[in-house]
Design an enzyme around this catalytic site. Sequence first.
Site, PDB file in Angstrom:
ATOM      1  N   HIS A 111      -1.282   4.769  10.338  1.00  0.00           N
ATOM      2  CA  HIS A 111      -1.930   4.836   9.007  1.00  0.00           C
ATOM      3  C   HIS A 111      -2.295   5.811   8.281  1.00  0.00           C
ATOM      4  O   HIS A 111      -2.236   5.994   6.759  1.00  0.00           O
ATOM      5  CB  HIS A 111      -3.270   3.811   9.204  1.00  0.00           C
ATOM      6  CG  HIS A 111      -3.051   2.547   9.542  1.00  0.00           C
ATOM      7  ND1 HIS A 111      -3.933   1.915  10.533  1.00  0.00           N
ATOM      8  CD2 HIS A 111      -1.960   1.702   9.494  1.00  0.00           C
ATOM      9  CE1 HIS A 111      -3.491   0.571  10.792  1.00  0.00           C
ATOM     10  NE2 HIS A 111      -2.128   0.363  10.358  1.00  0.00           N
ATOM     11  N   HIS A 118       5.452  -6.216   9.656  1.00  0.00           N
ATOM     12  CA  HIS A 118       4.520  -6.913  10.801  1.00  0.00           C
ATOM     13  C   HIS A 118       3.217  -7.097  10.094  1.00  0.00           C
ATOM     14  O   HIS A 118       2.233  -5.982  10.720  1.00  0.00           O
ATOM     15  CB  HIS A 118       4.807  -6.416  12.119  1.00  0.00           C
ATOM     16  CG  HIS A 118       5.991  -6.336  12.838  1.00  0.00           C
ATOM     17  ND1 HIS A 118       7.172  -5.458  12.542  1.00  0.00           N
ATOM     18  CD2 HIS A 118       6.570  -7.108  13.957  1.00  0.00           C
ATOM     19  CE1 HIS A 118       8.116  -5.921  13.128  1.00  0.00           C
ATOM     20  NE2 HIS A 118       7.783  -6.766  14.111  1.00  0.00           N
ATOM     21  N   SER A 141      -2.453  -2.221   8.130  1.00  0.00           N
ATOM     22  CA  SER A 141      -1.543  -1.520   7.149  1.00  0.00           C
ATOM     23  C   SER A 141      -1.474  -2.354   5.820  1.00  0.00           C
ATOM     24  O   SER A 141      -1.498  -1.731   4.762  1.00  0.00           O
ATOM     25  CB  SER A 141      -0.208  -1.233   7.659  1.00  0.00           C
ATOM     26  OG  SER A 141       0.316  -2.482   8.160  1.00  0.00           O
ATOM     27  N   GLU A 184       4.823 -12.002   8.296  1.00  0.00           N
ATOM     28  CA  GLU A 184       4.084 -12.084   9.514  1.00  0.00           C
ATOM     29  C   GLU A 184       4.525 -13.670  10.157  1.00  0.00           C
ATOM     30  O   GLU A 184       4.474 -14.685   9.444  1.00  0.00           O
ATOM     31  CB  GLU A 184       2.387 -12.212   9.295  1.00  0.00           C
ATOM     32  CG  GLU A 184       1.567 -12.486  10.561  1.00  0.00           C
ATOM     33  CD  GLU A 184       2.114 -11.629  11.828  1.00  0.00           C
ATOM     34  OE1 GLU A 184       2.168 -12.230  12.951  1.00  0.00           O
ATOM     35  OE2 GLU A 184       2.094 -10.494  11.482  1.00  0.00           O
ATOM     36  N   ASP A 189      10.074 -14.142  10.421  1.00  0.00           N
ATOM     37  CA  ASP A 189      10.197 -13.193  11.140  1.00  0.00           C
ATOM     38  C   ASP A 189      10.584 -11.882  10.574  1.00  0.00           C
ATOM     39  O   ASP A 189      11.046 -11.840   9.426  1.00  0.00           O
ATOM     40  CB  ASP A 189      11.587 -13.815  12.059  1.00  0.00           C
ATOM     41  CG  ASP A 189      12.311 -12.488  12.819  1.00  0.00           C
ATOM     42  OD1 ASP A 189      11.782 -12.283  14.141  1.00  0.00           O
ATOM     43  OD2 ASP A 189      12.879 -12.100  12.460  1.00  0.00           O
ATOM     44  N   ASP A 234       6.805  -1.816  12.372  1.00  0.00           N
ATOM     45  CA  ASP A 234       6.056  -1.623  13.492  1.00  0.00           C
ATOM     46  C   ASP A 234       6.124  -2.995  14.440  1.00  0.00           C
ATOM     47  O   ASP A 234       4.980  -3.458  14.561  1.00  0.00           O
ATOM     48  CB  ASP A 234       4.587  -1.105  13.240  1.00  0.00           C
ATOM     49  CG  ASP A 234       3.605  -2.138  12.400  1.00  0.00           C
ATOM     50  OD1 ASP A 234       4.430  -2.908  11.705  1.00  0.00           O
ATOM     51  OD2 ASP A 234       2.532  -1.934  12.390  1.00  0.00           O
TER      52      ASP A 234
END
Length: 279
Positions: free
Chosen positions: A19, A42, A100, A118, A143, A164
């Site tokens: 971050h 993600h 994030s 997500e 996905d 990530d």
Amino acid sequence: MLSYRHSYHAGSFADVLKHLVEVAILDHLRLKPKPFTVHDTHGGAGRYAIDDAHMQKTGEYVDGIARLFGERTGVAAVDRYLSVVAQLNPVGRLSHYPGSPLIAAHLLREQDRLQCTELHSTDFELLRQEFAGDRRVRVEKLDAWQGLKALLPPRHRRGLVLIDPSYELEADYTQVVEAVCQALRKFPTATYAIWYPVLERNRTERFVRRFVEADIPNLLRLECCVRADASGRGMTGSGLLVINPPYTLAANMKQAMPVLQAALGDGHGHHRVAQLTGE
């Protein structure tokens, strides 16, 4: 991975590095008036309560953000990141750790956009609720790799793509490289920040080597290990591979890394800032 929940790891030393770099990149994008788009592969839940059972179970934040929150280090990049976390905790104490997407949304201007994917049902719903009513933010239940295909390129030519994965599946290590190469063909003008864990040194080096061998230009490696390699204590560090980094990022991180290692490490770790490929 559908079972993975970042709430167990929020605020860890790995999050601090990830971050801090995210804030540094977004601040650079904000220097110009032209709009930009952040794509977060993600997204997770968006924010994480310190007193949540998941965070308390692992306690990873204790050796992460809790060691730095409320401090001033005198290093601009670190202090800027800490100020953002503090602004997202207006009660004056560390009550939540921002993921994030929340950090990105906090730094967006009216003309900028954030798109998050997500797949976990619970986290997707939490993320959707977090940004309900914010027209700058798009949240999709997709996905990560499907999201890169479906949502890139965005309307804006400038941006940050933050990737990530959990790396709980061995396939993640190869899928990331393939996905980034495909994304670069669609959105070559963005900055890409790919997070990776340091669990076993040979595996980590193989992962990094795949990016170098893929002939990806302008590739910067940032890594901070809080413990010595092979210390037998799980993840000993983490890093980011940054494609098309801001020209100021390497110098800023050379100042920040010793501060992070000293604050978060056990005295036996190491850090590196290395340009792996040229422009």
